[in-house]
Design a protein around this motif. Structure first.
Motif, PDB file in Angstrom:
ATOM      1  N   PRO A 164       0.825  -1.214   0.000  1.00 46.95           N
ATOM      2  CA  PRO A 164       0.000   0.000   0.000  1.00 46.95           C
ATOM      3  C   PRO A 164       0.862   1.269   0.000  1.00 46.95           C
ATOM      4  CG  PRO A 164      -0.603  -1.453   1.814  1.00 46.95           C
ATOM      5  CD  PRO A 164       0.584  -2.045   1.148  1.00 46.95           C
ATOM      6  N   ARG A 165       0.374   2.285  -0.651  1.00 40.74           N
ATOM      7  CA  ARG A 165       1.088   3.558  -0.732  1.00 40.74           C
ATOM      8  C   ARG A 165       0.830   4.390   0.512  1.00 40.74           C
ATOM      9  NH1 ARG A 165       4.777   2.984  -4.638  1.00 40.74           N
ATOM     10  NH2 ARG A 165       3.843   1.824  -6.298  1.00 40.74           N
ATOM     11  N   LYS A 166       1.800   5.245   0.844  1.00 45.30           N
ATOM     12  CA  LYS A 166       1.623   6.148   1.984  1.00 45.30           C
ATOM     13  C   LYS A 166       0.767   7.342   1.586  1.00 45.30           C
ATOM     14  CE  LYS A 166       5.937   4.796   4.112  1.00 45.30           C
ATOM     15  NZ  LYS A 166       7.304   5.171   4.485  1.00 45.30           N
ATOM     16  N   ASN A 167       0.826   7.707   0.300  1.00 43.01           N
ATOM     17  CA  ASN A 167       0.028   8.809  -0.213  1.00 43.01           C
ATOM     18  C   ASN A 167      -1.356   8.255  -0.582  1.00 43.01           C
ATOM     19  OD1 ASN A 167      -1.171  10.779  -1.768  1.00 43.01           O
ATOM     20  ND2 ASN A 167       0.738  11.423  -2.736  1.00 43.01           N
ATOM     21  N   PRO A 168      -2.416   8.712   0.094  1.00 45.66           N
ATOM     22  CA  PRO A 168      -3.749   8.146  -0.174  1.00 45.66           C
ATOM     23  C   PRO A 168      -4.237   8.362  -1.604  1.00 45.66           C
ATOM     24  CG  PRO A 168      -3.869   9.922   1.452  1.00 45.66           C
ATOM     25  CD  PRO A 168      -2.435   9.703   1.138  1.00 45.66           C
ATOM     26  N   GLN A 169      -3.834   9.469  -2.237  1.00 44.94           N
ATOM     27  CA  GLN A 169      -4.282   9.710  -3.611  1.00 44.94           C
ATOM     28  C   GLN A 169      -3.621   8.732  -4.579  1.00 44.94           C
ATOM     29  OE1 GLN A 169      -3.583  13.860  -4.274  1.00 44.94           O
ATOM     30  NE2 GLN A 169      -5.523  14.440  -3.322  1.00 44.94           N
ATOM     31  N   LYS A 170      -2.340   8.443  -4.355  1.00 44.56           N
ATOM     32  CA  LYS A 170      -1.667   7.467  -5.207  1.00 44.56           C
ATOM     33  C   LYS A 170      -2.283   6.084  -5.008  1.00 44.56           C
ATOM     34  CE  LYS A 170       2.939   9.405  -5.806  1.00 44.56           C
ATOM     35  NZ  LYS A 170       4.377   9.200  -5.558  1.00 44.56           N
ATOM     36  N   GLN A 171      -2.626   5.764  -3.761  1.00 43.82           N
ATOM     37  CA  GLN A 171      -3.239   4.475  -3.471  1.00 43.82           C
ATOM     38  C   GLN A 171      -4.591   4.364  -4.174  1.00 43.82           C
ATOM     39  OE1 GLN A 171      -1.916   1.881  -1.970  1.00 43.82           O
ATOM     40  NE2 GLN A 171      -3.757   0.697  -2.326  1.00 43.82           N
ATOM     41  N   ARG A 172      -5.359   5.450  -4.170  1.00 44.56           N
ATOM     42  CA  ARG A 172      -6.670   5.454  -4.835  1.00 44.56           C
ATOM     43  C   ARG A 172      -6.504   5.236  -6.342  1.00 44.56           C
ATOM     44  NH1 ARG A 172      -9.035   9.238  -7.503  1.00 44.56           N
ATOM     45  NH2 ARG A 172      -7.662  10.871  -6.760  1.00 44.56           N
ATOM     46  N   ILE A 173      -5.505   5.898  -6.935  1.00 42.29           N
ATOM     47  CA  ILE A 173      -5.251   5.746  -8.368  1.00 42.29           C
ATOM     48  C   ILE A 173      -4.870   4.297  -8.683  1.00 42.29           C
ATOM     49  CG2 ILE A 173      -3.655   6.384 -10.225  1.00 42.29           C
ATOM     50  CD1 ILE A 173      -3.566   9.202  -8.925  1.00 42.29           C
ATOM     51  N   LEU A 174      -4.027   3.706  -7.854  1.00 35.15           N
ATOM     52  CA  LEU A 174      -3.634   2.315  -8.066  1.00 35.15           C
ATOM     53  C   LEU A 174      -4.834   1.371  -7.975  1.00 35.15           C
ATOM     54  CD1 LEU A 174      -0.242   1.962  -6.181  1.00 35.15           C
ATOM     55  CD2 LEU A 174      -0.650   1.727  -8.603  1.00 35.15           C
ATOM     56  N   GLU A 175      -5.700   1.618  -7.011  1.00 40.08           N
ATOM     57  CA  GLU A 175      -6.889   0.777  -6.865  1.00 40.08           C
ATOM     58  C   GLU A 175      -7.798   0.904  -8.079  1.00 40.08           C
ATOM     59  OE1 GLU A 175      -8.491   2.021  -3.125  1.00 40.08           O
ATOM     60  OE2 GLU A 175      -6.980   0.905  -1.980  1.00 40.08           O
ATOM     61  N   GLU A 176      -7.958   2.125  -8.601  1.00 39.33           N
ATOM     62  CA  GLU A 176      -8.765   2.324  -9.804  1.00 39.33           C
ATOM     63  C   GLU A 176      -8.163   1.575 -10.993  1.00 39.33           C
ATOM     64  OE1 GLU A 176      -9.178   6.492 -10.524  1.00 39.33           O
ATOM     65  OE2 GLU A 176     -10.374   6.821  -8.715  1.00 39.33           O
ATOM     66  N   MET A 177      -6.842   1.631 -11.115  1.00 37.14           N
ATOM     67  CA  MET A 177      -6.176   0.934 -12.217  1.00 37.14           C
ATOM     68  C   MET A 177      -6.362  -0.579 -12.097  1.00 37.14           C
ATOM     69  SD  MET A 177      -2.679   3.182 -12.537  1.00 37.14           S
ATOM     70  CE  MET A 177      -1.892   2.026 -13.616  1.00 37.14           C
ATOM     71  N   GLN A 178      -6.299  -1.097 -10.885  1.00 36.35           N
ATOM     72  CA  GLN A 178      -6.501  -2.527 -10.673  1.00 36.35           C
ATOM     73  C   GLN A 178      -7.926  -2.930 -11.024  1.00 36.35           C
ATOM     74  OE1 GLN A 178      -5.284  -3.117  -6.630  1.00 36.35           O
ATOM     75  NE2 GLN A 178      -3.133  -3.434  -7.169  1.00 36.35           N
ATOM     76  N   GLU A 179      -8.898  -2.089 -10.651  1.00 32.24           N
ATOM     77  CA  GLU A 179     -10.295  -2.377 -10.984  1.00 32.24           C
ATOM     78  C   GLU A 179     -10.495  -2.397 -12.498  1.00 32.24           C
ATOM     79  OE1 GLU A 179     -12.876   0.361  -9.000  1.00 32.24           O
ATOM     80  OE2 GLU A 179     -12.129  -0.199  -7.021  1.00 32.24           O
ATOM     81  N   ARG A 180      -9.911  -1.425 -13.203  1.00 33.00           N
ATOM     82  CA  ARG A 180     -10.036  -1.379 -14.659  1.00 33.00           C
ATOM     83  C   ARG A 180      -9.390  -2.602 -15.303  1.00 33.00           C
ATOM     84  NH1 ARG A 180      -8.329   4.877 -15.658  1.00 33.00           N
ATOM     85  NH2 ARG A 180     -10.156   5.809 -14.680  1.00 33.00           N
ATOM     86  N   GLU A 181      -8.224  -2.980 -14.790  1.00 32.75           N
ATOM     87  CA  GLU A 181      -7.546  -4.146 -15.325  1.00 32.75           C
ATOM     88  C   GLU A 181      -8.392  -5.399 -15.107  1.00 32.75           C
ATOM     89  OE1 GLU A 181      -3.432  -6.646 -14.580  1.00 32.75           O
ATOM     90  OE2 GLU A 181      -3.560  -4.569 -13.879  1.00 32.75           O
ATOM     91  N   TYR A 182      -8.996  -5.516 -13.944  1.00 29.65           N
ATOM     92  CA  TYR A 182      -9.849  -6.660 -13.637  1.00 29.65           C
ATOM     93  C   TYR A 182     -11.066  -6.711 -14.576  1.00 29.65           C
ATOM     94  CZ  TYR A 182     -12.855  -9.826 -11.016  1.00 29.65           C
ATOM     95  OH  TYR A 182     -13.674 -10.857 -10.645  1.00 29.65           O
ATOM     96  N   GLU A 183     -11.657  -5.516 -14.823  1.00 22.15           N
ATOM     97  CA  GLU A 183     -12.813  -5.460 -15.724  1.00 22.15           C
ATOM     98  C   GLU A 183     -12.418  -5.864 -17.146  1.00 22.15           C
ATOM     99  OE1 GLU A 183     -14.318  -1.510 -15.386  1.00 22.15           O
ATOM    100  OE2 GLU A 183     -15.051  -1.810 -13.336  1.00 22.15           O
ATOM    101  N   LEU A 184     -11.252  -5.415 -17.591  1.00 15.42           N
ATOM    102  CA  LEU A 184     -10.799  -5.771 -18.942  1.00 15.42           C
ATOM    103  C   LEU A 184     -10.529  -7.269 -19.058  1.00 15.42           C
ATOM    104  CD1 LEU A 184      -8.382  -2.817 -19.731  1.00 15.42           C
ATOM    105  CD2 LEU A 184     -10.585  -3.284 -20.779  1.00 15.42           C
ATOM    106  N   GLN A 185     -10.037  -7.877 -18.010  1.00 16.92           N
ATOM    107  CA  GLN A 185      -9.767  -9.319 -18.041  1.00 16.92           C
ATOM    108  C   GLN A 185     -11.063 -10.127 -18.071  1.00 16.92           C
ATOM    109  OE1 GLN A 185      -7.252 -10.154 -14.732  1.00 16.92           O
ATOM    110  NE2 GLN A 185      -5.398  -9.415 -15.741  1.00 16.92           N
ATOM    111  N   ARG A 186     -12.126  -9.610 -17.450  1.00 20.55           N
ATOM    112  CA  ARG A 186     -13.399 -10.333 -17.418  1.00 20.55           C
ATOM    113  C   ARG A 186     -14.104 -10.304 -18.760  1.00 20.55           C
ATOM    114  NH1 ARG A 186     -16.599  -8.308 -12.241  1.00 20.55           N
ATOM    115  NH2 ARG A 186     -17.410  -7.080 -13.931  1.00 20.55           N
ATOM    116  N   LYS A 187     -13.817  -9.302 -19.597  1.00 21.21           N
ATOM    117  CA  LYS A 187     -14.511  -9.172 -20.897  1.00 21.21           C
ATOM    118  C   LYS A 187     -14.033 -10.183 -21.880  1.00 21.21           C
ATOM    119  CE  LYS A 187     -15.776  -4.359 -20.513  1.00 21.21           C
ATOM    120  NZ  LYS A 187     -15.687  -3.044 -21.087  1.00 21.21           N
TER     121      LYS A 187
END
Length: 64
Positions: A41-64
């Motif tokens: 996990p990142r110490k900067n909450p905004q960077k952590q949020r961006i990483l989580e969004e990227m992981q969600e998008r990657e997961y959605e692309l893999q499901r398609k």
């Protein structure tokens, strides 16, 4: 041709590994073998949020 015992090789590798882990812990006390720097996990909450969004998008692309 020179031959080496497998037990000697394993012993040497274990010593090198323990020495490398000790050196890594001197630099970074939170060092965990096997954990990649981008997995923790990142110490900067905004960077952590961006990483989580990227992981969600990657997961959605893999499901398609």
């Amino acid at each position: 041709m020179k031959t080496a015992k497998l037990s000697d090789i394993r012993e040497r590798n274990a010593k090198r590994r323990s020495q490398a882990i000790r050196a890594a812990r001197r630099v970074n006390p939170d060092f965990v073998p096997g954990m990649r720097t981008f997995d923790r996990p990142r110490k900067n909450p905004q960077k952590q949020r961006i990483l989580e969004e990227m992981q969600e998008r990657e997961y959605e692309l893999q499901r398609k």
